[in-house]
Design a protein around this motif. Structure first.
Motif, PDB file in Angstrom:
ATOM      1  N   MET A   1       0.599  -1.217  -0.153  1.00  0.00           N
ATOM      2  CA  MET A   1       0.045   0.009  -0.173  1.00  0.00           C
ATOM      3  C   MET A   1       0.855   1.273   0.058  1.00  0.00           C
ATOM      4  O   MET A   1       0.386   2.184  -0.472  1.00  0.00           O
ATOM      5  N   ALA A   2       2.036   1.156   0.746  1.00  0.00           N
ATOM      6  CA  ALA A   2       2.777   2.375   0.655  1.00  0.00           C
ATOM      7  C   ALA A   2       3.383   2.658  -0.927  1.00  0.00           C
ATOM      8  O   ALA A   2       3.578   3.653  -1.233  1.00  0.00           O
ATOM      9  N   ILE A   3       3.715   1.529  -1.345  1.00  0.00           N
ATOM     10  CA  ILE A   3       4.529   1.627  -2.767  1.00  0.00           C
ATOM     11  C   ILE A   3       3.250   2.200  -3.834  1.00  0.00           C
ATOM     12  O   ILE A   3       3.312   2.982  -4.599  1.00  0.00           O
ATOM     13  N   ALA A   4       2.093   1.435  -3.666  1.00  0.00           N
ATOM     14  CA  ALA A   4       1.040   1.717  -4.508  1.00  0.00           C
ATOM     15  C   ALA A   4       0.567   3.200  -4.276  1.00  0.00           C
ATOM     16  O   ALA A   4       0.024   3.775  -5.153  1.00  0.00           O
ATOM     17  N   GLU A   5       0.677   3.795  -3.121  1.00  0.00           N
ATOM     18  CA  GLU A   5      -0.013   5.277  -2.891  1.00  0.00           C
ATOM     19  C   GLU A   5       1.334   6.199  -3.257  1.00  0.00           C
ATOM     20  O   GLU A   5       0.940   7.121  -3.840  1.00  0.00           O
ATOM     21  N   MET A   6       2.434   5.816  -3.493  1.00  0.00           N
ATOM     22  CA  MET A   6       3.553   6.755  -3.863  1.00  0.00           C
ATOM     23  C   MET A   6       3.728   6.649  -5.434  1.00  0.00           C
ATOM     24  O   MET A   6       4.346   7.573  -6.054  1.00  0.00           O
ATOM     25  N   THR A   7       3.367   5.693  -6.240  1.00  0.00           N
ATOM     26  CA  THR A   7       3.245   5.673  -7.732  1.00  0.00           C
ATOM     27  C   THR A   7       2.164   6.009  -8.238  1.00  0.00           C
ATOM     28  O   THR A   7       1.072   6.233  -7.584  1.00  0.00           O
ATOM     29  N   PRO A   8       2.223   6.614  -9.433  1.00  0.00           N
ATOM     30  CA  PRO A   8       0.925   7.148 -10.109  1.00  0.00           C
ATOM     31  C   PRO A   8       0.132   6.222 -10.386  1.00  0.00           C
ATOM     32  O   PRO A   8       0.433   4.965 -10.861  1.00  0.00           O
ATOM     33  N   GLY A   9      -1.179   6.442 -10.700  1.00  0.00           N
ATOM     34  CA  GLY A   9      -2.200   5.630 -10.981  1.00  0.00           C
ATOM     35  C   GLY A   9      -2.968   5.339  -9.565  1.00  0.00           C
ATOM     36  O   GLY A   9      -2.627   5.214  -8.377  1.00  0.00           O
ATOM     37  N   PRO A  10      -4.091   4.477  -9.992  1.00  0.00           N
ATOM     38  CA  PRO A  10      -5.160   4.044  -8.990  1.00  0.00           C
ATOM     39  C   PRO A  10      -4.463   2.971  -8.145  1.00  0.00           C
ATOM     40  O   PRO A  10      -3.680   2.263  -8.649  1.00  0.00           O
ATOM     41  N   ILE A  11      -4.770   3.011  -6.790  1.00  0.00           N
ATOM     42  CA  ILE A  11      -4.090   2.102  -5.958  1.00  0.00           C
ATOM     43  C   ILE A  11      -4.495   0.651  -6.012  1.00  0.00           C
ATOM     44  O   ILE A  11      -3.238  -0.240  -6.304  1.00  0.00           O
ATOM     45  N   ALA A  12      -5.567   0.293  -6.736  1.00  0.00           N
ATOM     46  CA  ALA A  12      -5.968  -0.993  -7.167  1.00  0.00           C
ATOM     47  C   ALA A  12      -5.007  -1.600  -8.292  1.00  0.00           C
ATOM     48  O   ALA A  12      -4.656  -2.847  -8.284  1.00  0.00           O
ATOM     49  N   VAL A  13      -4.875  -0.674  -9.304  1.00  0.00           N
ATOM     50  CA  VAL A  13      -4.207  -1.137 -10.333  1.00  0.00           C
ATOM     51  C   VAL A  13      -2.596  -1.334 -10.016  1.00  0.00           C
ATOM     52  O   VAL A  13      -1.941  -2.331 -10.264  1.00  0.00           O
ATOM     53  N   ASN A  14      -2.022  -0.309  -9.263  1.00  0.00           N
ATOM     54  CA  ASN A  14      -0.616  -0.597  -8.831  1.00  0.00           C
ATOM     55  C   ASN A  14      -0.641  -1.808  -7.999  1.00  0.00           C
ATOM     56  O   ASN A  14       0.373  -2.480  -8.052  1.00  0.00           O
ATOM     57  N   ALA A  15      -1.554  -2.062  -6.767  1.00  0.00           N
ATOM     58  CA  ALA A  15      -1.423  -3.316  -6.136  1.00  0.00           C
ATOM     59  C   ALA A  15      -1.507  -4.431  -6.968  1.00  0.00           C
ATOM     60  O   ALA A  15      -0.866  -5.487  -6.853  1.00  0.00           O
ATOM     61  N   ALA A  16      -2.463  -4.457  -8.018  1.00  0.00           N
ATOM     62  CA  ALA A  16      -2.390  -5.575  -9.120  1.00  0.00           C
ATOM     63  C   ALA A  16      -1.175  -5.827  -9.772  1.00  0.00           C
ATOM     64  O   ALA A  16      -0.551  -6.959  -9.803  1.00  0.00           O
ATOM     65  N   SER A  17      -0.315  -4.701 -10.118  1.00  0.00           N
ATOM     66  CA  SER A  17       0.810  -4.791 -10.556  1.00  0.00           C
ATOM     67  C   SER A  17       1.960  -5.447  -9.795  1.00  0.00           C
ATOM     68  O   SER A  17       2.649  -6.544 -10.256  1.00  0.00           O
ATOM     69  N   PHE A  18       1.811  -5.174  -8.541  1.00  0.00           N
ATOM     70  CA  PHE A  18       2.770  -5.364  -7.493  1.00  0.00           C
ATOM     71  C   PHE A  18       2.656  -7.034  -7.432  1.00  0.00           C
ATOM     72  O   PHE A  18       3.598  -7.848  -7.128  1.00  0.00           O
TER      73      PHE A  18
END
Length: 183
Positions: free
Chosen positions: A46-63
């Motif tokens: 969640m910390a990484i997903a919040e820091m990177t551009p884009g929606p949190i769910a999409v960033n979390a899915a990628s991670f």
């Protein structure tokens, strides 16, 4: 990898309301139900997903996809997470073209606009409250003055948003440094 794609298809479909609902679904599905991540790893995610551009769910899915299956997993999870939103937007846009003159449809859109405005206003008020109420009482007064001055300057001169953010960010950073020196 199919299970991963299906989980993020589910998360993308039912995380209505933005990041907070996505976080709770990711917690329930990926951590609690499937055990693919630990709770500690989810906090890091969640910390990484919040820091990177884009929606949190999409960033979390990628991670999560990258962590479990590498690049193919990241691509599958990200596409699965985004697909429901794309389909829903497409269907609504098609319906909007056909129903543009329908009074009930227009009433529903007015209600949605009001709801979205309320959500955005609430988010803005929370940010302002957090910005003004953190630190000591002197910092609160100076922050409030900086906020009001910035708002007045923006309304008066309408600078480029990027220039305005840079100037205000620098002023807030200088304020924090000055307060840290004094305390």
């Amino acid at each position: 990898m199919t299970a991963l794609a299906l989980r993020f298809l589910y998360i993308g479909l039912f995380s209505i309301g933005g990041g907070l609902s996505a976080i709770s679904l990711i917690q329930a599905e990926i951590v609690d139900r499937l055990g693919w991540l630990t709770a500690e790893t989810l906090v890091d995610l969640m910390a990484i997903a919040e820091m990177t551009p884009g929606p949190i769910a999409v960033n979390a899915a990628s991670f999560v996809g990258m962590r479990l299956y590498g690049l193919p997993g990241a691509a599958a999870a990200t596409c699965a997470c985004v697909l429901p939103g794309c389909v829903i937007c497409f269907l609504i846009s098609r319906a909007n073209d056909r129903l543009r003159k329908n009074r009930r449809w227009q009433s529903a859109l007015r209600v949605l606009r009001a709801a979205v405005t309320g959500v955005i206003l609430n988010g803005g008020l929370v940010i302002v409250k957090n910005a003004l109420c953190s630190g000591g009482s002197g910092l609160v007064l100076v922050s409030a003055a900086l906020f009001c001055g910035g708002l007045a300057a923006y309304r008066r001169w309408r600078p480029s948003p990027m220039v305005f953010m840079l100037v205000m960010g620098t002023a807030c950073g200088a304020l924090r440094l000055a307060c840290a020196q004094l305390l």
